[in-house]
Scaffold this motif. Structure first.
Motif, short mmCIF file in Angstrom:
data_model
loop_
_atom_site.label_atom_id
_atom_site.label_comp_id
_atom_site.label_asym_id
_atom_site.label_seq_id
_atom_site.Cartn_x
_atom_site.Cartn_y
_atom_site.Cartn_z
N ARG A 173 0.81 -1.18 0.03
CA ARG A 173 -0.06 0.09 0.01
C ARG A 173 1.01 1.39 0.18
O ARG A 173 0.47 2.55 0.20
CB ARG A 173 -0.84 -0.01 1.30
CG ARG A 173 -2.06 -1.00 1.17
CD ARG A 173 -2.72 -0.84 0.05
NE ARG A 173 -4.09 -2.07 -0.08
CZ ARG A 173 -4.03 -3.03 -0.84
NH1 ARG A 173 -2.88 -3.16 -1.54
NH2 ARG A 173 -5.04 -3.84 -0.76
N GLY A 174 2.10 1.15 -0.37
CA GLY A 174 3.11 2.28 -0.33
C GLY A 174 4.18 2.12 -1.35
O GLY A 174 4.78 0.99 -1.74
N ILE A 175 4.48 2.97 -2.15
CA ILE A 175 5.56 3.04 -3.10
C ILE A 175 6.42 4.42 -2.83
O ILE A 175 5.89 5.30 -2.48
CB ILE A 175 4.79 2.95 -4.53
CG1 ILE A 175 3.90 1.90 -4.61
CG2 ILE A 175 6.03 3.05 -5.69
CD1 ILE A 175 3.09 2.16 -5.99
N ALA A 176 7.73 4.10 -2.85
CA ALA A 176 8.44 5.17 -2.73
C ALA A 176 9.93 5.27 -3.60
O ALA A 176 10.43 3.95 -3.85
CB ALA A 176 9.15 5.33 -1.37
N THR A 177 10.34 6.14 -4.07
CA THR A 177 11.76 6.15 -4.91
C THR A 177 12.40 7.35 -4.35
O THR A 177 12.41 8.18 -3.97
CB THR A 177 11.35 6.80 -6.27
OG1 THR A 177 10.48 5.71 -7.00
CG2 THR A 177 12.33 6.81 -7.20
N SER A 178 13.98 6.63 -4.33
CA SER A 178 15.06 7.67 -3.73
C SER A 178 16.23 7.58 -4.69
O SER A 178 16.09 6.61 -5.50
CB SER A 178 15.37 7.13 -2.32
OG SER A 178 16.40 7.85 -1.72
N GLY A 179 17.16 8.13 -4.43
CA GLY A 179 18.33 8.24 -5.02
C GLY A 179 19.13 9.60 -5.45
O GLY A 179 18.42 10.47 -5.08
N ARG A 180 20.13 9.50 -6.06
CA ARG A 180 20.76 10.84 -6.14
C ARG A 180 20.16 11.76 -7.21
O ARG A 180 20.43 13.03 -7.39
CB ARG A 180 22.22 10.66 -6.69
CG ARG A 180 22.34 10.04 -8.05
CD ARG A 180 23.84 9.62 -8.37
NE ARG A 180 24.07 9.27 -9.63
CZ ARG A 180 24.28 9.73 -10.67
NH1 ARG A 180 24.30 11.07 -10.60
NH2 ARG A 180 24.36 9.04 -11.78
N GLY A 181 19.37 11.30 -8.00
CA GLY A 181 18.43 12.15 -9.07
C GLY A 181 17.19 12.49 -8.26
O GLY A 181 16.60 13.26 -9.18
N GLY A 182 16.85 12.41 -7.26
CA GLY A 182 15.34 12.70 -6.61
C GLY A 182 15.55 14.21 -5.94
O GLY A 182 16.76 14.72 -5.97
N ARG A 183 14.48 14.42 -4.96
CA ARG A 183 14.55 15.67 -4.31
C ARG A 183 15.20 15.72 -3.10
O ARG A 183 15.88 16.60 -2.59
CB ARG A 183 13.11 15.86 -3.98
CG ARG A 183 12.17 16.07 -5.27
CD ARG A 183 10.67 16.48 -4.49
NE ARG A 183 10.36 15.53 -3.54
CZ ARG A 183 9.06 15.95 -2.61
NH1 ARG A 183 8.45 16.95 -2.91
NH2 ARG A 183 8.71 14.89 -2.11
N SER A 184 15.54 14.75 -2.64
CA SER A 184 16.26 14.34 -1.32
C SER A 184 17.83 13.91 -1.60
O SER A 184 18.36 13.65 -2.85
CB SER A 184 15.88 13.37 -0.47
OG SER A 184 15.66 11.97 -1.14
N LEU A 185 18.64 14.14 -0.63
CA LEU A 185 20.14 13.80 -0.88
C LEU A 185 20.26 12.15 -0.73
O LEU A 185 19.55 11.51 0.06
CB LEU A 185 21.16 14.50 0.07
CG LEU A 185 20.70 16.19 0.15
CD1 LEU A 185 21.79 16.66 1.17
CD2 LEU A 185 21.10 16.56 -1.27
N SER A 186 21.42 11.51 -1.33
CA SER A 186 21.61 10.40 -1.25
C SER A 186 23.29 9.95 -0.94
O SER A 186 24.06 10.57 -1.39
CB SER A 186 21.36 9.51 -2.44
OG SER A 186 21.64 8.02 -2.24
#
Length: 310
Positions: A173-186
């Motif tokens: 019931r949840g999906i999320a994306t992260s990485g150095r190309g997103g809004r947040s830092l990685s």
């Protein structure tokens, strides 16, 4: 900063709702009923409650910001706000294995909270079959009966990387994306990591952890800077984050994705992740429910076909 705003996408009340306040940017969709008239009523009702709950979200988070930007540790002080509690719950499973703050789950937790407010406004099973709250790519889902949801993964240049499909029978019931190309830092070098989990906050935290694990420590082609030099008030402080990743050999890309895939498999064994897609340069790894990491070969065009996720 202006206060919270609400508008309809394409100025259509039968379309999607856009809620925005500071860095929080939600797109909400509601559909599915036995008639178009009932669906329109469900949608208007849900949107009204989403808007009502959203009005105080940013103020609630700001009230506990120092705690939410502090490292999460077993036995640490717990927040009071409902969204902040969701954030802390999502990150505590990772507290003893590395650095993480509740801010790693903020986008997913906001999406979960707004979704919960909409669902709570309906009486029993008289509710829409599908609701989604998309907070900058971190998505909270409600799926009833035959409803399903498909998320398309893409590079920053728009190239299609594949789809994940979720149906009502799935625990996701949840999906999320992260990485150095997103809004947040990685701290890692992944272009993107998409994770499916039980709710959006859990997926948000897990995507952060897996994206950090896609890495080649000390590699000369990877440029890193202290987080607080990239974003003044970063919750990561002086910890190094990736700001650029130069040329890598195919073998190096595979090694970095293997490291992230191993982390995703470990989290899946613990029940923290349902599926994950990891992407770097021209390669992608898909970690599936049977704990198999499928390495997709480097090639031009789409890396993964939608049917791989069915």
């Amino acid at each position: 900063m202006t206060g919270p705003t609400a508008s309809f996408i394409d100025h259509d009340p039968n379309g999607r709702l856009h809620l925005q306040h500071g860095p929080i940017d939600l797109i909400i969709g509601v559909d599915g009923a036995i008639s178009l008239e009932l669906e329109a009523y469900f949608r208007a009702h849900a949107f009204a409650h989403a808007n009502r709950r959203f009005r105080t979200v940013l103020d609630e988070l700001m009230a506990e910001l120092p705690l939410l930007k502090s490292q999460a540790l077993t036995g640490c002080a717990l927040p009071q706000g409902q969204i902040a509690k969701r954030m802390m719950t999502a990150v505590l499973p990772f507290a003893d294995t590395g650095f993480i703050t509740p801010m790693a789950a903020v986008a997913g937790a906001v999406a979960d909270e707004v979704l919960a407010a909409m669902l709570a406004s309906f009486d029993g099973q008289e509710r829409p079959r599908r609701i989604y709250v998309n907070n900058g790519g971190d998505i909270a889902l409600h799926l009833d009966e035959q409803a399903d949801f498909r998320i398309r993964m893409a590079r920053e240049d728009g190239a299609h990387l594949g789809d994940f499909a979720v149906d009502a029978a799935s625990p996701t019931r949840g999906i999320a994306t992260s990485g150095r190309g997103g809004r947040s830092l990685s701290m890692g070098i992944a272009d993107s990591v998409t994770v499916l989990a039980s709710n959006a906050a859990a997926a948000d935290a897990a995507a952060t952890i897996v994206a950090n694990a896609v890495d080649l420590p000390g590699h000369a082609a990877v440029q890193r800077l202290p987080a607080n030099r990239v974003v003044d008030d970063s919750d990561l402080g002086a910890r190094l984050v990736t700001v650029d990743c130069g040329d890598l050999s195919d073998a190096e890309v595979t090694a970095a994705l293997d490291a992230g895939g191993a982390k995703a498999q470990s989290l899946m064994t613990q029940g923290l992740v349902h599926r994950a897609g990891l992407f770097l340069k021209s390669q992608g790894h898909l970690v599936t429910a049977d704990l198999e990491t499928i390495a997709m070969p480097a090639r031009s065009g789409p890396l993964l076909e939608s049917k791989r996720y069915a």
